[in-house]
Design a protein around this motif. Structure first.
Motif, PDB file in Angstrom:
ATOM      1  N   GLY A   1       0.809  -1.198   0.000  1.00  0.00           N
ATOM      2  CA  GLY A   1       0.000   0.000   0.000  1.00  0.00           C
ATOM      3  C   GLY A   1       0.846   1.252   0.000  1.00  0.00           C
ATOM      4  N   LEU A   2       0.169   2.357   0.052  1.00  0.00           N
ATOM      5  CA  LEU A   2       0.854   3.652   0.026  1.00  0.00           C
ATOM      6  C   LEU A   2       1.346   4.078   1.403  1.00  0.00           C
ATOM      7  CD1 LEU A   2      -1.580   5.483  -2.409  1.00  0.00           C
ATOM      8  CD2 LEU A   2       0.630   4.431  -2.937  1.00  0.00           C
ATOM      9  N   GLY A   3       0.826   3.426   2.439  1.00  0.00           N
ATOM     10  CA  GLY A   3       1.316   3.699   3.783  1.00  0.00           C
ATOM     11  C   GLY A   3       0.662   4.871   4.477  1.00  0.00           C
ATOM     12  N   PHE A   4      -0.579   5.178   4.110  1.00  0.00           N
ATOM     13  CA  PHE A   4      -1.303   6.218   4.838  1.00  0.00           C
ATOM     14  C   PHE A   4      -2.806   5.976   4.732  1.00  0.00           C
ATOM     15  CE2 PHE A   4      -0.711   7.980   0.596  1.00  0.00           C
ATOM     16  CZ  PHE A   4      -1.927   8.563   0.291  1.00  0.00           C
ATOM     17  N   ASN A   5      -3.535   6.551   5.671  1.00  0.00           N
ATOM     18  CA  ASN A   5      -5.000   6.465   5.687  1.00  0.00           C
ATOM     19  C   ASN A   5      -5.587   7.816   5.313  1.00  0.00           C
ATOM     20  OD1 ASN A   5      -4.690   3.872   6.627  1.00  0.00           O
ATOM     21  ND2 ASN A   5      -5.534   4.263   8.641  1.00  0.00           N
ATOM     22  N   ILE A   6      -6.787   7.763   4.769  1.00  0.00           N
ATOM     23  CA  ILE A   6      -7.492   8.993   4.407  1.00  0.00           C
ATOM     24  C   ILE A   6      -8.834   9.055   5.113  1.00  0.00           C
ATOM     25  CG2 ILE A   6      -6.378   9.267   2.162  1.00  0.00           C
ATOM     26  CD1 ILE A   6      -8.950   8.083   0.887  1.00  0.00           C
ATOM     27  N   VAL A   7      -9.325  10.277   5.259  1.00  0.00           N
ATOM     28  CA  VAL A   7     -10.660  10.535   5.795  1.00  0.00           C
ATOM     29  C   VAL A   7     -11.322  11.560   4.889  1.00  0.00           C
ATOM     30  CG1 VAL A   7     -10.136  10.005   8.218  1.00  0.00           C
ATOM     31  CG2 VAL A   7      -9.755  12.316   7.370  1.00  0.00           C
ATOM     32  N   GLY A   8     -12.635  11.655   5.004  1.00  0.00           N
ATOM     33  CA  GLY A   8     -13.365  12.665   4.242  1.00  0.00           C
ATOM     34  C   GLY A   8     -14.160  12.064   3.106  1.00  0.00           C
ATOM     35  N   GLY A   9     -14.752  12.935   2.328  1.00  0.00           N
ATOM     36  CA  GLY A   9     -15.610  12.552   1.220  1.00  0.00           C
ATOM     37  C   GLY A   9     -16.996  13.145   1.409  1.00  0.00           C
ATOM     38  N   THR A  10     -17.831  13.024   0.381  1.00  0.00           N
ATOM     39  CA  THR A  10     -19.168  13.625   0.443  1.00  0.00           C
ATOM     40  C   THR A  10     -20.036  12.974   1.509  1.00  0.00           C
ATOM     41  OG1 THR A  10     -19.946  12.132  -1.295  1.00  0.00           O
ATOM     42  CG2 THR A  10     -19.169  14.314  -1.982  1.00  0.00           C
ATOM     43  N   ASP A  11     -19.772  11.707   1.773  1.00  0.00           N
ATOM     44  CA  ASP A  11     -20.597  10.963   2.731  1.00  0.00           C
ATOM     45  C   ASP A  11     -19.982  10.870   4.122  1.00  0.00           C
ATOM     46  OD1 ASP A  11     -18.557   9.436   1.628  1.00  0.00           O
ATOM     47  OD2 ASP A  11     -19.637   7.549   1.871  1.00  0.00           O
ATOM     48  N   GLN A  12     -18.731  11.298   4.293  1.00  0.00           N
ATOM     49  CA  GLN A  12     -18.048  11.213   5.586  1.00  0.00           C
ATOM     50  C   GLN A  12     -17.177  12.448   5.794  1.00  0.00           C
ATOM     51  OE1 GLN A  12     -15.856   7.563   6.128  1.00  0.00           O
ATOM     52  NE2 GLN A  12     -17.451   6.346   5.174  1.00  0.00           N
ATOM     53  N   GLN A  13     -17.791  13.609   5.825  1.00  0.00           N
ATOM     54  CA  GLN A  13     -17.026  14.850   5.930  1.00  0.00           C
ATOM     55  C   GLN A  13     -16.151  14.858   7.180  1.00  0.00           C
ATOM     56  OE1 GLN A  13     -19.925  18.007   5.701  1.00  0.00           O
ATOM     57  NE2 GLN A  13     -19.907  17.982   3.470  1.00  0.00           N
ATOM     58  N   TYR A  14     -14.870  15.114   6.973  1.00  0.00           N
ATOM     59  CA  TYR A  14     -13.909  15.231   8.067  1.00  0.00           C
ATOM     60  C   TYR A  14     -14.018  16.609   8.714  1.00  0.00           C
ATOM     61  CZ  TYR A  14      -9.281  15.362  10.298  1.00  0.00           C
ATOM     62  OH  TYR A  14      -8.254  15.484  11.186  1.00  0.00           O
ATOM     63  N   ILE A  15     -14.262  17.608   7.885  1.00  0.00           N
ATOM     64  CA  ILE A  15     -14.471  18.984   8.328  1.00  0.00           C
ATOM     65  C   ILE A  15     -15.848  19.392   7.833  1.00  0.00           C
ATOM     66  CG2 ILE A  15     -13.679  21.377   8.069  1.00  0.00           C
ATOM     67  CD1 ILE A  15     -10.849  20.263   7.731  1.00  0.00           C
ATOM     68  N   ALA A  16     -16.638  20.003   8.704  1.00  0.00           N
ATOM     69  CA  ALA A  16     -18.006  20.390   8.353  1.00  0.00           C
ATOM     70  C   ALA A  16     -18.038  21.205   7.063  1.00  0.00           C
ATOM     71  CB  ALA A  16     -18.634  21.187   9.494  1.00  0.00           C
ATOM     72  N   ASN A  17     -18.982  20.890   6.197  1.00  0.00           N
ATOM     73  CA  ASN A  17     -19.188  21.575   4.912  1.00  0.00           C
ATOM     74  C   ASN A  17     -17.977  21.497   3.983  1.00  0.00           C
ATOM     75  OD1 ASN A  17     -21.813  22.409   5.735  1.00  0.00           O
ATOM     76  ND2 ASN A  17     -20.843  24.029   6.940  1.00  0.00           N
ATOM     77  N   ASP A  18     -17.183  20.428   4.116  1.00  0.00           N
ATOM     78  CA  ASP A  18     -16.001  20.237   3.275  1.00  0.00           C
ATOM     79  C   ASP A  18     -15.961  18.773   2.846  1.00  0.00           C
ATOM     80  OD1 ASP A  18     -13.510  20.041   2.093  1.00  0.00           O
ATOM     81  OD2 ASP A  18     -12.408  20.906   3.779  1.00  0.00           O
ATOM     82  N   ASN A  19     -16.106  18.526   1.549  1.00  0.00           N
ATOM     83  CA  ASN A  19     -16.122  17.159   1.015  1.00  0.00           C
ATOM     84  C   ASN A  19     -14.729  16.641   0.675  1.00  0.00           C
ATOM     85  OD1 ASN A  19     -18.939  17.093   1.114  1.00  0.00           O
ATOM     86  ND2 ASN A  19     -19.138  17.935  -0.938  1.00  0.00           N
ATOM     87  N   SER A  20     -13.703  17.365   1.038  1.00  0.00           N
ATOM     88  CA  SER A  20     -12.336  17.024   0.645  1.00  0.00           C
ATOM     89  C   SER A  20     -11.839  15.753   1.329  1.00  0.00           C
ATOM     90  CB  SER A  20     -11.392  18.175   0.989  1.00  0.00           C
ATOM     91  OG  SER A  20     -11.790  19.347   0.319  1.00  0.00           O
ATOM     92  N   ILE A  21     -10.741  15.221   0.762  1.00  0.00           N
ATOM     93  CA  ILE A  21     -10.068  14.033   1.288  1.00  0.00           C
ATOM     94  C   ILE A  21      -8.794  14.498   1.993  1.00  0.00           C
ATOM     95  CG2 ILE A  21      -8.946  11.850   0.683  1.00  0.00           C
ATOM     96  CD1 ILE A  21     -11.988  11.863   0.141  1.00  0.00           C
ATOM     97  N   TYR A  22      -8.584  14.002   3.206  1.00  0.00           N
ATOM     98  CA  TYR A  22      -7.434  14.391   4.024  1.00  0.00           C
ATOM     99  C   TYR A  22      -6.634  13.171   4.450  1.00  0.00           C
ATOM    100  CZ  TYR A  22      -9.584  18.983   4.533  1.00  0.00           C
ATOM    101  OH  TYR A  22     -10.115  20.225   4.287  1.00  0.00           O
ATOM    102  N   HIS A  57     -16.332   8.632   0.096  1.00  0.00           N
ATOM    103  CA  HIS A  57     -15.113   8.116   0.730  1.00  0.00           C
ATOM    104  C   HIS A  57     -14.659   6.821   0.065  1.00  0.00           C
ATOM    105  CE1 HIS A  57     -12.137   7.456   3.857  1.00  0.00           C
ATOM    106  NE2 HIS A  57     -12.540   6.202   3.880  1.00  0.00           N
ATOM    107  N   LYS A  58     -15.577   5.897  -0.129  1.00  0.00           N
ATOM    108  CA  LYS A  58     -15.193   4.592  -0.692  1.00  0.00           C
ATOM    109  C   LYS A  58     -14.674   4.730  -2.126  1.00  0.00           C
ATOM    110  CE  LYS A  58     -19.488   2.766  -2.560  1.00  0.00           C
ATOM    111  NZ  LYS A  58     -20.317   1.579  -2.643  1.00  0.00           N
ATOM    112  N   ASP A  59     -15.177   5.701  -2.882  1.00  0.00           N
ATOM    113  CA  ASP A  59     -14.680   5.922  -4.245  1.00  0.00           C
ATOM    114  C   ASP A  59     -13.255   6.483  -4.225  1.00  0.00           C
ATOM    115  OD1 ASP A  59     -17.088   4.992  -5.293  1.00  0.00           O
ATOM    116  OD2 ASP A  59     -17.968   7.004  -5.309  1.00  0.00           O
ATOM    117  N   ALA A  60     -12.975   7.354  -3.253  1.00  0.00           N
ATOM    118  CA  ALA A  60     -11.615   7.878  -3.099  1.00  0.00           C
ATOM    119  C   ALA A  60     -10.659   6.754  -2.700  1.00  0.00           C
ATOM    120  CB  ALA A  60     -11.596   8.998  -2.061  1.00  0.00           C
ATOM    121  N   VAL A  61     -11.089   5.911  -1.777  1.00  0.00           N
ATOM    122  CA  VAL A  61     -10.265   4.778  -1.354  1.00  0.00           C
ATOM    123  C   VAL A  61      -9.945   3.891  -2.547  1.00  0.00           C
ATOM    124  CG1 VAL A  61     -10.262   2.638   0.009  1.00  0.00           C
ATOM    125  CG2 VAL A  61     -11.038   4.781   1.057  1.00  0.00           C
TER     126      VAL A  61
END
Length: 124
Positions: A1-22, A57-61
């Motif tokens: 793998g790439l060796g990191f985890n991500i959070v975020g997406g349209t269905d699992q916003q990490y920051i309110a009102n932000d669909n970005s991936i972090y 989120h799952k599409d970004a993953v």
């Protein structure tokens, strides 16, 4: 793998009102860690030229899983504030007292205890 985890997406916003991936976590000795450029908290704008805008989120993953051996990331780094590190929700940080607020009274208490002990020993 790439060796990191991500959070975020349209269905699992990490920051309110932000669909970005972090980037939420970087595995020690993983590919991203060894490369040294990616940091926890970075916003990933694109992978291999594919924008990560408004994805679930799952599409970004899935994009990361199918990225291949050579990966190009476009990121946006958060600026560090002048008075301390960036703390993200879920980092386990309580947002509590600075270390000096604990150490200074603790040292004063320890010094007082030593002084009392020495005074007690002199009287014996």
């Amino acid at each position: 793998g790439l060796g990191f985890n991500i959070v975020g997406g349209t269905d699992q916003q990490y920051i309110a009102n932000d669909n970005s991936i972090y980037v939420s976590w970087i595995k020690k000795d993983g590919a991203a860690y060894l490369d040294g450029r990616l940091q926890e908290g970075d916003k990933i704008l694109a992978i291999n030229g594919k924008e990560l805008k408004d994805l679930r989120h799952k599409d970004a993953v899935e994009l990361f899983r199918n990225a291949g051996y050579y990966v190009s990331l476009k990121i946006q780094r958060r600026l560090q504030p002048q008075n301390g590190p960036v703390v993200h929700p879920g980092d386990g940080e309580s947002g509590g007292l600075p270390l000096a607020a604990i150490l200074v009274p603790g040292l004063a208490l320890a010094a007082t205890a030593v002084w009392i002990l020495l005074r007690y020993r002199q009287r014996m």
